[in-house]
Design a protein around this motif. Structure first.
Motif, PDB file in Angstrom:
ATOM      1  N   LEU A 181       0.831  -1.205   0.000  1.00 37.49           N
ATOM      2  CA  LEU A 181       0.000   0.000   0.000  1.00 37.49           C
ATOM      3  C   LEU A 181       0.861   1.248   0.000  1.00 37.49           C
ATOM      4  O   LEU A 181       1.933   1.277   0.620  1.00 37.49           O
ATOM      5  N   ASP A 182       0.394   2.301  -0.675  1.00 37.79           N
ATOM      6  CA  ASP A 182       1.106   3.569  -0.543  1.00 37.79           C
ATOM      7  C   ASP A 182       0.642   4.248   0.745  1.00 37.79           C
ATOM      8  O   ASP A 182      -0.318   3.831   1.391  1.00 37.79           O
ATOM      9  N   GLU A 183       1.335   5.299   1.121  1.00 41.24           N
ATOM     10  CA  GLU A 183       1.090   5.954   2.405  1.00 41.24           C
ATOM     11  C   GLU A 183      -0.335   6.489   2.524  1.00 41.24           C
ATOM     12  O   GLU A 183      -0.965   6.400   3.590  1.00 41.24           O
ATOM     13  N   ALA A 184      -0.879   7.030   1.436  1.00 41.26           N
ATOM     14  CA  ALA A 184      -2.222   7.615   1.474  1.00 41.26           C
ATOM     15  C   ALA A 184      -3.290   6.560   1.759  1.00 41.26           C
ATOM     16  O   ALA A 184      -4.199   6.773   2.569  1.00 41.26           O
ATOM     17  N   HIS A 185      -3.175   5.408   1.092  1.00 42.51           N
ATOM     18  CA  HIS A 185      -4.156   4.341   1.310  1.00 42.51           C
ATOM     19  C   HIS A 185      -4.042   3.778   2.724  1.00 42.51           C
ATOM     20  O   HIS A 185      -5.060   3.546   3.385  1.00 42.51           O
ATOM     21  N   ALA A 186      -2.806   3.568   3.161  1.00 45.60           N
ATOM     22  CA  ALA A 186      -2.596   3.023   4.505  1.00 45.60           C
ATOM     23  C   ALA A 186      -3.191   3.950   5.572  1.00 45.60           C
ATOM     24  O   ALA A 186      -3.860   3.496   6.506  1.00 45.60           O
ATOM     25  N   ARG A 187      -2.984   5.247   5.415  1.00 46.72           N
ATOM     26  CA  ARG A 187      -3.500   6.201   6.397  1.00 46.72           C
ATOM     27  C   ARG A 187      -5.034   6.243   6.364  1.00 46.72           C
ATOM     28  O   ARG A 187      -5.686   6.328   7.414  1.00 46.72           O
ATOM     29  N   LEU A 188      -5.609   6.163   5.174  1.00 51.37           N
ATOM     30  CA  LEU A 188      -7.065   6.146   5.052  1.00 51.37           C
ATOM     31  C   LEU A 188      -7.654   4.956   5.812  1.00 51.37           C
ATOM     32  O   LEU A 188      -8.625   5.101   6.564  1.00 51.37           O
ATOM     33  N   TYR A 189      -7.048   3.777   5.613  1.00 48.77           N
ATOM     34  CA  TYR A 189      -7.547   2.576   6.281  1.00 48.77           C
ATOM     35  C   TYR A 189      -7.378   2.664   7.801  1.00 48.77           C
ATOM     36  O   TYR A 189      -8.232   2.206   8.566  1.00 48.77           O
ATOM     37  N   GLU A 190      -6.269   3.256   8.234  1.00 55.42           N
ATOM     38  CA  GLU A 190      -6.055   3.436   9.674  1.00 55.42           C
ATOM     39  C   GLU A 190      -7.121   4.352  10.272  1.00 55.42           C
ATOM     40  O   GLU A 190      -7.611   4.121  11.387  1.00 55.42           O
ATOM     41  N   GLN A 191      -7.502   5.371   9.518  1.00 57.07           N
ATOM     42  CA  GLN A 191      -8.528   6.304   9.992  1.00 57.07           C
ATOM     43  C   GLN A 191      -9.903   5.637  10.074  1.00 57.07           C
ATOM     44  O   GLN A 191     -10.675   5.911  10.993  1.00 57.07           O
ATOM     45  N   VAL A 192     -10.196   4.762   9.120  1.00 55.03           N
ATOM     46  CA  VAL A 192     -11.457   4.021   9.159  1.00 55.03           C
ATOM     47  C   VAL A 192     -11.526   3.214  10.453  1.00 55.03           C
ATOM     48  O   VAL A 192     -12.534   3.233  11.168  1.00 55.03           O
ATOM     49  N   ARG A 193     -10.441   2.537  10.758  1.00 55.52           N
ATOM     50  CA  ARG A 193     -10.423   1.706  11.963  1.00 55.52           C
ATOM     51  C   ARG A 193     -10.540   2.549  13.233  1.00 55.52           C
ATOM     52  O   ARG A 193     -11.234   2.170  14.185  1.00 55.52           O
ATOM     53  N   GLU A 194      -9.881   3.690  13.249  1.00 57.53           N
ATOM     54  CA  GLU A 194      -9.934   4.573  14.424  1.00 57.53           C
ATOM     55  C   GLU A 194     -11.357   5.056  14.688  1.00 57.53           C
ATOM     56  O   GLU A 194     -11.756   5.251  15.835  1.00 57.53           O
ATOM     57  N   ILE A 195     -12.135   5.247  13.623  1.00 56.58           N
ATOM     58  CA  ILE A 195     -13.522   5.704  13.779  1.00 56.58           C
ATOM     59  C   ILE A 195     -14.359   4.649  14.495  1.00 56.58           C
ATOM     60  O   ILE A 195     -15.134   4.962  15.400  1.00 56.58           O
ATOM     61  N   PHE A 196     -14.207   3.400  14.096  1.00 59.22           N
ATOM     62  CA  PHE A 196     -15.031   2.324  14.647  1.00 59.22           C
ATOM     63  C   PHE A 196     -14.456   1.723  15.939  1.00 59.22           C
ATOM     64  O   PHE A 196     -15.208   1.177  16.745  1.00 59.22           O
ATOM     65  N   ASP A 197     -13.156   1.817  16.105  1.00 58.30           N
ATOM     66  CA  ASP A 197     -12.509   1.157  17.244  1.00 58.30           C
ATOM     67  C   ASP A 197     -11.467   2.089  17.871  1.00 58.30           C
ATOM     68  O   ASP A 197     -10.265   1.823  17.814  1.00 58.30           O
TER      69      ASP A 197
END
Length: 533
Positions: A485-501
């Motif tokens: 993954l590039d940095e932008a995609h990885a950060r987006l996915y991390e943010q999704v997880r932070e929202i729910f958990d």
């Protein structure tokens, strides 16, 4: 029994245990990792799951993080069904079919119901669920199939979802489904965790509009991270959270019920086998057979047949497998028998033109095809005690125009690591499986595992494919998958997880990068045929 187990035992209607023998049993799943939980809980009702989630949330608010890992039958091979904290087993009690609505073509189920039981129950009603027939050894629960987005013999259960009931990290419960813009606005106004999720998701979608548009345009089946964030909001402004929970492996919420769409059940099916001189020839042939819209179409490397034959498997259908390059397995199960017959005639005509023979179930006993349809199971159950094919790099997706490049590169990778890497190709899904023989008793093979994962993931990425097309990355594949993954995609996915958990209580360590030494320390001491049962 520790204090947490005592507390939960007093507040849950289900069972709770911290017995060492039980913790040892739940330390493994279908993969090569081992992590013993502190507690195993068996919820009887959804409210039990809510209480576990709420309790761990409250502990996390005070600075004590206890993870919650949900599992069904433990068939996951990536370490997503094991964890240090509390393992919640839904297969013991939450394993029922709530309703089969034949006229509406819907079935309402609990998460722990096995796909095999559901499949048989639906057949009695003249219905079927795409993706329910699995080629693996272990039972697969509905909740697990959705959470992993695993493929069955004819598709994915997740493609049939009507709606889900999900327990959030704080114990609140939500129902997913398409919400109009007006209903979304109501959610945005809620002063609850659900309202907070919708507000933060709105902000995330707006802040990453260009990136999410790129994800939406990429139709590759990919379960690394949370790519389905691109499917959450429609052009009309409606929102459906359902896609996010598919392939999330219990890291965003815990599936507690599901309503699935069914279809009519075809009583009969037609099977056909074609012998080819190489996997490339077999795959080229499968490209043409795809035009007949088969339910299942697989190309099996001859090396796999020889490995199975060496361990005692018999392939009377095709005779000696010593010089077989590959076998193409075709299955039609159209509801109308006439449609199956018509497709078989077209297949015979196609093969006659290119001077290839076909063996089909109109001329042979359908039971004769079982050793081929169940080749993966045969390989694992009949393997020697020294080495067994480890399920570590299965389920990669490769674009059709890059398949030959990929197959050649896999051969070169095997030569580099002194490994035989025979392939099985699911032409309908565009997914490859491979079967490396490794020994966890060998230090050299242990070191080879993570090198192989990293290089295989890089190879798949180079060929424009997805490393996690059948199933998600779990613990085992996470480092290799996220490295692509590039940095932008990885950060987006991390943010999704932070929202729910936000407190990291939902399946910590899964779908996240981990220290290599932590993964090495979690490897089983051995992995053999008994390990897959």
């Amino acid at each position: 029994m520790n204090k947490i187990a005592v507390y939960l035992s007093q507040h849950l209607s289900g069972d709770v245990s911290s017995a060492q023998s039980l913790r040892k049993l739940y330390a493994t799943d279908g993969g090569i990792l081992s992590i013993a939980p502190e507690i195993v809980a068996f919820p009887r009702v959804t409210n039990d799951i809510r209480k576990v989630a709420r309790f761990t949330w409250q502990l996390a608010e005070k600075g004590h993080t206890v993870g919650v890992t949900t599992r069904g039958y433990g068939g996951d091979v990536t370490g997503a069904a094991i964890g240090k904290g509390i393992v919640v087993d839904t297969s013991k009690y939450l394993n029922g079919i709530i309703e089969i609505a034949v006229k509406d073509k819907l079935v309402h189920v609990q998460p722990g119901v096995s796909l095999s039981f559901l499949e048989e129950s639906l057949k009695w009603q003249g219905s079927a669920l795409p993706g329910a027939s699995h080629r693996g050894i272990r039972n697969v629960s509905v909740g697990g199939a959705i959470a992993n987005d695993s493929l069955g013999a004819d598709g994915s259960v997740s493609d049939s979802i009507k709606k889900l009931e999900v327990v959030l990290a704080n114990g609140d419960i939500i129902e997913t489904g398409k919400l109009s813009r007006r209903d979304v606005n109501k959610k945005l106004g809620l002063q609850t965790f659900e309202g907070e999720i919708y507000r933060k998701l709105e902000g995330l979608l707006e802040d990453n509009e260009t990136l999410i548009k790129q994800l939406a345009e990429d139709k590759t089946r990919d379960n690394t991270g949370y790519k389905r964030i691109a499917e959450v909001r429609a052009k009309d402004g409606s929102i459906d959270l359902t896609p996010l929970f598919v392939g999330s492996q219990g890291t965003l919420g815990i599936i507690s019920e599901a309503v699935l769409k069914t279809q009519f059940y075809a009583l009969d099916e037609t099977l056909a086998v074609v012998v080819a001189d190489s996997i490339q020839t077999g795959r080229d042939l499968s490209d043409r057979i795809l035009e007949l819209e088969p339910t299942e179409l697989r190309v099996i490397d001859g090396a796999l047949l020889r490995r199975a034959a060496k361990n005692g498997a018999s392939f009377g259908l095709i005779g000696s497998v010593e010089k077989v390059g590959a076998v193409v397995l075709v299955r039609f199960n159209d509801f109308a028998t006439r449609a199956q017959d018509h497709k078989l005639k077209k297949l015979r005509k196609l093969l006659k033109k290119i001077n290839m023979n076909v063996i089909d179930s109109t001329e042979r006993d359908p039971a004769d095809f079982r050793t081929l349809t169940g080749i993966a199971v045969s390989l694992q159950l009949s393997a020697s005690d020294d080495k067994v094919a480890m399920p570590i790099i299965n389920g990669v997706s490769i674009p059709l125009n890059r398949c030959e490049e990929f197959e050649i590169a896999v051969g070169e990778l095997g030569t580099k690591h002194h490994l035989e890497l025979p392939l099985e190709y699911d032409a309908v899904a565009g997914v490859y499986n491979t079967f490396p023989l490794l020994d966890l008793d060998s230090v050299a093979d242990k070191q080879k595992i993570f090198k192989l994962l990293t290089e295989y993931a890089a190879l798949v990425d180079k060929c424009g494919g997805a490393f996690t097309a059948d199933g998600a990355e779990g613990r085992l594949k996470a480092n290799a998958a996220w490295a692509t993954l590039d940095e932008a995609h990885a950060r987006l996915y991390e943010q999704v997880r932070e929202i729910f958990d936000p407190f990291g209580t939902l399946n910590p360590g899964v779908k996240q990068k981990a220290e290599l030494r932590t993964l090495v320390a979690s490897l089983r001491s051995s992995f053999d045929s008994a390990s897959v049962l």
